[in-house]
Scaffold this motif. Structure first.
Motif, PDB file in Angstrom:
ATOM      1  N   ALA A 121       0.826  -1.207   0.000  1.00 23.96           N
ATOM      2  CA  ALA A 121       0.000   0.000   0.000  1.00 23.96           C
ATOM      3  C   ALA A 121       0.861   1.259   0.000  1.00 23.96           C
ATOM      4  CB  ALA A 121      -0.941  -0.008   1.199  1.00 23.96           C
ATOM      5  N   GLU A 122       1.948   1.240   0.771  1.00 28.37           N
ATOM      6  CA  GLU A 122       2.833   2.409   0.802  1.00 28.37           C
ATOM      7  C   GLU A 122       3.471   2.647  -0.562  1.00 28.37           C
ATOM      8  OE1 GLU A 122       4.282   2.598   5.475  1.00 28.37           O
ATOM      9  OE2 GLU A 122       5.731   2.081   3.915  1.00 28.37           O
ATOM     10  N   TYR A 123       3.892   1.586  -1.204  1.00 30.13           N
ATOM     11  CA  TYR A 123       4.531   1.721  -2.520  1.00 30.13           C
ATOM     12  C   TYR A 123       3.535   2.240  -3.552  1.00 30.13           C
ATOM     13  CZ  TYR A 123       7.139   0.365  -6.738  1.00 30.13           C
ATOM     14  OH  TYR A 123       7.796   0.371  -7.950  1.00 30.13           O
ATOM     15  N   VAL A 124       2.321   1.700  -3.539  1.00 26.29           N
ATOM     16  CA  VAL A 124       1.295   2.145  -4.480  1.00 26.29           C
ATOM     17  C   VAL A 124       0.990   3.629  -4.276  1.00 26.29           C
ATOM     18  CG1 VAL A 124      -1.178   1.945  -4.998  1.00 26.29           C
ATOM     19  CG2 VAL A 124       0.251  -0.104  -4.897  1.00 26.29           C
ATOM     20  N   LYS A 125       0.996   4.063  -3.030  1.00 22.23           N
ATOM     21  CA  LYS A 125       0.742   5.489  -2.744  1.00 22.23           C
ATOM     22  C   LYS A 125       1.816   6.372  -3.385  1.00 22.23           C
ATOM     23  CE  LYS A 125      -0.198   8.676   1.076  1.00 22.23           C
ATOM     24  NZ  LYS A 125      -0.276   8.828   2.556  1.00 22.23           N
ATOM     25  N   ILE A 126       3.075   5.922  -3.314  1.00 22.61           N
ATOM     26  CA  ILE A 126       4.165   6.677  -3.947  1.00 22.61           C
ATOM     27  C   ILE A 126       3.955   6.729  -5.457  1.00 22.61           C
ATOM     28  CG2 ILE A 126       6.631   6.657  -4.487  1.00 22.61           C
ATOM     29  CD1 ILE A 126       7.093   5.436  -1.682  1.00 22.61           C
ATOM     30  N   ASP A 167      22.944  -6.347   0.313  1.00 24.28           N
ATOM     31  CA  ASP A 167      21.754  -7.066   0.744  1.00 24.28           C
ATOM     32  C   ASP A 167      20.730  -6.978  -0.383  1.00 24.28           C
ATOM     33  OD1 ASP A 167      21.280  -4.360   0.900  1.00 24.28           O
ATOM     34  OD2 ASP A 167      20.527  -4.368   2.953  1.00 24.28           O
ATOM     35  N   ALA A 168      19.574  -7.580  -0.195  1.00 24.55           N
ATOM     36  CA  ALA A 168      18.631  -7.658  -1.309  1.00 24.55           C
ATOM     37  C   ALA A 168      17.204  -7.402  -0.850  1.00 24.55           C
ATOM     38  CB  ALA A 168      18.724  -9.033  -1.961  1.00 24.55           C
ATOM     39  N   LEU A 169      16.500  -6.574  -1.602  1.00 26.81           N
ATOM     40  CA  LEU A 169      15.060  -6.406  -1.410  1.00 26.81           C
ATOM     41  C   LEU A 169      14.303  -7.300  -2.392  1.00 26.81           C
ATOM     42  CD1 LEU A 169      16.229  -3.440  -0.321  1.00 26.81           C
ATOM     43  CD2 LEU A 169      13.761  -3.128  -0.078  1.00 26.81           C
ATOM     44  N   TYR A 170      14.941  -8.423  -2.722  1.00 24.11           N
ATOM     45  CA  TYR A 170      14.359  -9.418  -3.628  1.00 24.11           C
ATOM     46  C   TYR A 170      14.968 -10.763  -3.245  1.00 24.11           C
ATOM     47  CZ  TYR A 170      18.932  -8.741  -5.742  1.00 24.11           C
ATOM     48  OH  TYR A 170      20.291  -8.650  -5.933  1.00 24.11           O
ATOM     49  N   PRO A 201       8.958  -8.425  -8.033  1.00 28.59           N
ATOM     50  CA  PRO A 201       7.969  -8.520  -9.117  1.00 28.59           C
ATOM     51  C   PRO A 201       6.806  -7.548  -8.941  1.00 28.59           C
ATOM     52  CG  PRO A 201       8.641 -10.708  -8.418  1.00 28.59           C
ATOM     53  CD  PRO A 201       9.218  -9.743  -7.417  1.00 28.59           C
ATOM     54  N   PHE A 202       6.348  -7.374  -7.712  1.00 27.04           N
ATOM     55  CA  PHE A 202       5.257  -6.437  -7.432  1.00 27.04           C
ATOM     56  C   PHE A 202       5.689  -5.002  -7.729  1.00 27.04           C
ATOM     57  CE2 PHE A 202       3.244  -3.450  -4.494  1.00 27.04           C
ATOM     58  CZ  PHE A 202       1.895  -3.657  -4.781  1.00 27.04           C
ATOM     59  N   ASP A 206      11.996  -8.350 -14.723  1.00 24.66           N
ATOM     60  CA  ASP A 206      11.698  -7.539 -15.908  1.00 24.66           C
ATOM     61  C   ASP A 206      12.016  -6.057 -15.669  1.00 24.66           C
ATOM     62  OD1 ASP A 206      10.804  -6.929 -18.461  1.00 24.66           O
ATOM     63  OD2 ASP A 206       8.696  -6.791 -17.850  1.00 24.66           O
ATOM     64  N   VAL A 207      13.261  -5.783 -15.283  1.00 27.60           N
ATOM     65  CA  VAL A 207      13.661  -4.391 -15.036  1.00 27.60           C
ATOM     66  C   VAL A 207      13.942  -3.682 -16.367  1.00 27.60           C
ATOM     67  CG1 VAL A 207      14.603  -4.932 -12.768  1.00 27.60           C
ATOM     68  CG2 VAL A 207      16.110  -4.973 -14.760  1.00 27.60           C
ATOM     69  N   ASP A 208      13.794  -2.366 -16.355  1.00 29.18           N
ATOM     70  CA  ASP A 208      14.072  -1.558 -17.548  1.00 29.18           C
ATOM     71  C   ASP A 208      15.441  -0.909 -17.496  1.00 29.18           C
ATOM     72  OD1 ASP A 208      11.347  -1.802 -18.715  1.00 29.18           O
ATOM     73  OD2 ASP A 208      10.789  -0.753 -16.881  1.00 29.18           O
ATOM     74  N   GLY A 209      16.003  -0.808 -16.291  1.00 24.38           N
ATOM     75  CA  GLY A 209      17.295  -0.154 -16.149  1.00 24.38           C
ATOM     76  C   GLY A 209      18.034  -0.635 -14.923  1.00 24.38           C
TER      77      GLY A 209
END
Length: 504
Positions: free
Chosen positions: A70-75, A96-99, A124-125, A200-203
């Motif tokens: 929800a926080e990410y969607v708000k951003i 470290d990794a956020l994945y 992915p989200f 599926d990153v763009d950069g």
């Protein structure tokens, strides 16, 4: 009310079979339009989302997955409201990794505990939500920071710095990987390639942290590596060469894995001052070339980056580092190259009193005006997402109203391949709802509304661009004639299809 669709001429124009089936006429080519500088057709508009120390996202460690989402969607919604089209999300703050990674432990900024599995893979989200809104997703990595502490013993089991303490150097109370070691460069490149391969990153994005910023009285002790690998160079030359080698290696690895993925760096805003080098900028701040061994000029000249994004976090008229002066300097550096130039904007400084200029609500918008006046500047990225939400002094609203009243397509990166998809087929209007058949290879679609005069300027600028959507539909706000084009992931644009909405 459903109407038939007719194709209009655009780049590589020709009639679509879908149009001819209903015997619709092909419109004449649009008359030449003079580009309106207020509405650039292509411009990158991004925001950095910092995860380190929970600066932007998640707002604190230990939140549940639903709250994090929800926080990410708000951003993203806040960015979309202002017609931004790219996010730069920090996925590796400190080795470290956020994945989900087999190479490095889970980040403490998700759960509060280094190495603890949060129970879901956020990446992915994060990517999908950006793409839903027609935004590029750039995965942001810190290459050399190993830990915010200086003890390998306190790191999670399996942490690369714990397994390879010889890779590390303690400095200023923190732990860094030694940029002079080939094994470190190999590891960093492997971590990045792993993300490019699996997501599926763009950069891929680096910020300004290379060799650590100077700490008074502290020595970055890379003497042993220098003796082994220095080969007669000065220490400074060797250190810059180490960074350049990593940059070139990452550039090559990323594009070999997926050619369409962009690689860029956001260096400290001053390459060198004139006092250091007559070809440097007329400034008096820290020199990235001399202090942290980051030679952005070398990356531009060698073409080992797709873009540079210097952090110009000073106001116009600053005595030591004038914004206008630095925009001119960086514009000159990329002139004649294939490297795109975006400017890093100090949104976080708006409203602060470290410089009185930042207490002026219009300073940030004024800086975007400076950017627009340079042919070389292809956009801006704002630090950071927290201030996008708080909107200090209303500065971002002013930027959006003055400069981002229309969406924009992304600047084309020709070296990254891609091609325009087929134009949308089967376009129709049912009441106010436009819809069409998805085009193969399309990431998004651009929707334009022609003025009552019917003058079509959609290939020239964005004056009539009303939306960039990821789904093959659009709810028209008013009656009139609309054009729809297909965009690939790099925003190569197809011919346009014309659809008439009779009533809303």
């Amino acid at each position: 009310m459903t109407t038939t669709a007719a194709y209009v001429f655009g780049p590589g124009a020709g009639e679509s079979p879908a149009a001819s089936e209903k015997k619709t006429t092909v419109a004449a080519p649009p008359a030449a339009c003079k580009a309106d500088a207020r509405y650039p057709k292509r411009e990158l508009r991004g925001v950095w989302i910092a995860t380190t120390q929970n600066i932007d996202w998640p707002s604190k460690a230990g939140l549940g997955a639903d709250r994090q989402k929800a926080e990410y969607v708000k951003i993203l919604d806040s960015a979309a409201e202002r017609n931004l089209n790219a996010v730069f999300v920090q996925v590796r703050p400190a080795s470290d990794a956020l994945y989900k990674s087999s190479l490095e432990p889970w980040s403490q900024y998700l759960t509060g505990t280094p190495g603890k599995d949060p129970g879901w893979d956020p990446l992915p989200f994060l990517i999908e939500e950006a793409h839903k809104r027609g935004m590029e997703f750039h995965a942001w990595f810190n290459p050399y920071r190993a830990s915010y502490g200086d003890s390998t013993a306190k790191l999670p089991a399996g942490h690369p710095a714990r397994k390879h303490p010889d890779w590390t150097i303690k400095y200023g109370g923190r732990l860094y990987y030694n940029p002079g070691l080939p094994a470190v460069r190999d590891h960093v490149t492997k971590v990045i390639t792993d993300v490019v391969d699996r997501y599926d990153v763009d950069g891929i994005h680096f910020d300004d942290y290379f060799y650590p910023y100077p700490v008074a009285g502290a020595k970055f002790d890379d003497t042993a590596a220098f003796r082994k690998y220095g080969k007669g160079q000065s220490l400074a030359e060797w250190r810059r060469g180490n960074v350049n080698t990593l940059v070139a290696g990452v550039d090559k690895a990323v594009h070999q894995a997926k050619n369409h993925v962009k690689f860029g760096i956001s260096p400290f805003g001053i390459w060198r001052n004139k006092s250091n080098d007559p070809t440097g900028s007329n400034t008096s701040g820290m020199s990235a070339y001399d202090s942290i061994y980051a030679d952005a000029r070398a990356w531009i000249k060698s073409g080992t980056v797709d873009y540079v994004l210097p952090q110009l976090y000073w106001p116009r008229g600053h005595k030591l580092a004038d914004y206008n002066t630095l925009v001119r300097w960086w514009s000159n550096e990329v002139k004649g190259s294939d490297v795109q130039l975006y400017i890093g904007e100090g949104l976080y400084r708006v409203g602060t009193r470290d410089d009185r200029t930042w207490t002026r609500p219009g300073e940030l918008a004024g800086q975007i005006g400076v950017n627009r006046a340079s042919k070389q500047v292809d956009g801006a990225v704002y630090f950071s997402a927290k201030q996008l939400l708080t909107n200090p002094l209303g500065a971002m609203d002013r930027v959006a109203k003055t400069y981002y009243s229309r969406p924009a397509l992304l600047p084309l990166a020709e070296d990254r391949g891609g091609q325009a998809p087929a134009a949308p087929a089967g376009a129709k209007a049912a009441g106010s709802q436009l819809s069409w058949t998805p085009s193969s290879g399309a990431r998004a679609y651009a929707v334009y509304q022609l003025p009552k005069s019917g003058k079509d300027c959609h290939t020239t600028d964005a004056r009539n661009l009303v939306a960039v959507v990821s789904d093959p539909s659009y709810a028209a706000k008013s009656a009139g004639t609309y054009l729809v084009t297909s965009l690939d992931r790099l925003h190569h644009e197809s011919k346009a299809v014309k659809v008439k909405v009779d009533a809303v």
